[in-house]
Write an enzyme that holds these catalytic residues in place. Structure first.
Site, PDB file in Angstrom:
ATOM      1  CG  ASP A  77     -59.997 -22.595  84.938  1.00 22.41           C
ATOM      2  OD1 ASP A  77     -59.681 -23.528  84.162  1.00 22.41           O
ATOM      3  OD2 ASP A  77     -59.177 -21.745  85.329  1.00 22.41           O
ATOM      4  CG  ASN A 104     -65.184 -31.116  72.982  1.00 22.30           C
ATOM      5  OD1 ASN A 104     -64.771 -31.382  71.854  1.00 22.30           O
ATOM      6  ND2 ASN A 104     -65.679 -29.925  73.304  1.00 22.30           N
ATOM      7  CE1 TYR A 169     -55.582 -29.036  69.629  1.00 22.94           C
ATOM      8  CE2 TYR A 169     -54.839 -29.596  67.416  1.00 22.94           C
ATOM      9  CZ  TYR A 169     -55.831 -29.572  68.378  1.00 22.94           C
ATOM     10  OH  TYR A 169     -57.071 -30.083  68.090  1.00 22.94           O
ATOM     11  CE  LYS A 173     -56.726 -32.009  71.189  1.00 24.39           C
ATOM     12  NZ  LYS A 173     -57.798 -32.182  72.200  1.00 24.39           N
ATOM     13  CB  VAL A 202     -63.965 -29.437  63.107  1.00 24.94           C
ATOM     14  CG1 VAL A 202     -65.477 -29.423  63.336  1.00 24.94           C
ATOM     15  CG2 VAL A 202     -63.427 -30.856  63.271  1.00 24.94           C
ATOM     16  CB  THR A 204     -65.296 -24.934  65.388  1.00 21.97           C
ATOM     17  OG1 THR A 204     -63.893 -25.226  65.512  1.00 21.97           O
ATOM     18  CG2 THR A 204     -66.072 -26.243  65.300  1.00 21.97           C
TER      19      THR A 204
END
Length: 287
Positions: A77, A104, A169, A173, A202, A204
């Site tokens: 973690d 990442n 979020y 970034k 992306v 994912t």
């Protein structure tokens, strides 16, 4: 050539000789795993870090096929306060040091800022903001002493613009973009590269996990593959670029986000990013 024993050489000020590793956080899937695959193809030894040991083991097994480089894992973690010491201990056991740090790992949140659970807010700030800054601060002194090394941060196209319905979020970034460019300027001349990659959507599981699967931005912008983003990211790092927007449409989006007035851009983003959850699903997420 010095004939001093290793212990005497250390006392004389010579740093111990260790092997360079690329440390990839969030390396068990998605963009992180794709970047790891690109790095293996370039001969890097890897230390993959993620929370789930089973996923890490599977990722490492998939990377080991056909390579002579070392692929190590660490289930961790990253928000633990002793994370840097744990990473150091793992690398010491591998007789290695951080030559490339890939930040990442990250999480997202979709929904009204006023409705985010306090624990979820703290978790996002810890992983998306505190972790990359702490790890960058931890590895840079060693890189400066060796006069080589690099950092590759994975941000987002959203970091160029405020993001209603994904406010935390997007803001996290934006921080990573700003910090990356600033630190890149500070370490210029030390042989250290700092690159930040800012992909759009992306392909994912990330968007579904944060409840954004119905948002319009996923229909307007084609999702890139993790492999494509990874290639752009590593190419940009190798070329010494500070900011990489992977793909022609992403470049156009970055230019638009940086130059269009927020009075026009933010309402447009609010329309694109609205989660559009069914009432019962939205109630369940905010319970």
């Amino acid at each position: 050539m010095s004939m001093l024993p290793q212990s005497q050489a250390a006392l004389a000020g010579s740093p111990p000789v260790t092997r360079p590793f690329a440390v990839v956080t969030g390396g068990s899937e998605g963009i992180g795993l794709a970047i790891a695959r690109e790095l293996v193809g370039r001969g890097y030894n890897l230390l993959l870090i993620a929370r789930h040991a089973e996923r890490l083991d599977a990722a490492a097994a998939s990377l080991r096929a056909g390579t002579a480089t070392e692929i190590a894992t660490l289930a961790l973690d990253l928000t633990r306060p002793d994370t840097p010491a744990i990473i150091d201990a793992r690398l010491e056991g591998l007789d290695g040091h951080v030559d490339l740090l890939v930040n990442n790992a990250g999480i997202g949140h979709c929904g009204a800022f006023a409705d985010i659970r306090p624990d979820d807010l703290e978790a996002l700030l810890a992983l998306n903001v505190a972790v990359p800054l702490r790890l960058m601060r931890h590895v840079l002194p060693g890189m400066r002493a060796r006069r080589r090394g690099g950092i590759l941060n994975v941000a987002s196209l959203g970091g160029f613009v405020p993001g209603p319905w994904q406010a935390t979020y997007y803001a996290s970034k934006a921080m990573l973009l700003s910090a990356s460019e600033a630190v890149a300027a500070e370490v210029r001349g030390y042989g250290i590269r700092v690159t930040v990659v800012a992909p759009g959507p992306v392909a994912t599981a990330f968007h579904a996990r944060m409840g954004a699967a119905r948002a319009y931005y996923l229909r307007l912008l084609p999702a890139a593959s993790p492999q494509s983003v990874a290639r752009w990211a590593v190419w940009g790092y190798e070329l010494g670029l500070r900011v990489v927007a992977p793909g022609f449409l992403t470049v156009l989006g970055a230019v638009a986000c940086r130059h269009l007035p927020h009075a026009l851009l933010v309402p447009f983003m609010a329309t694109l990013l609205h989660p559009r959850l069914p009432p019962e699903e939205g109630a369940a997420r905010n319970a």
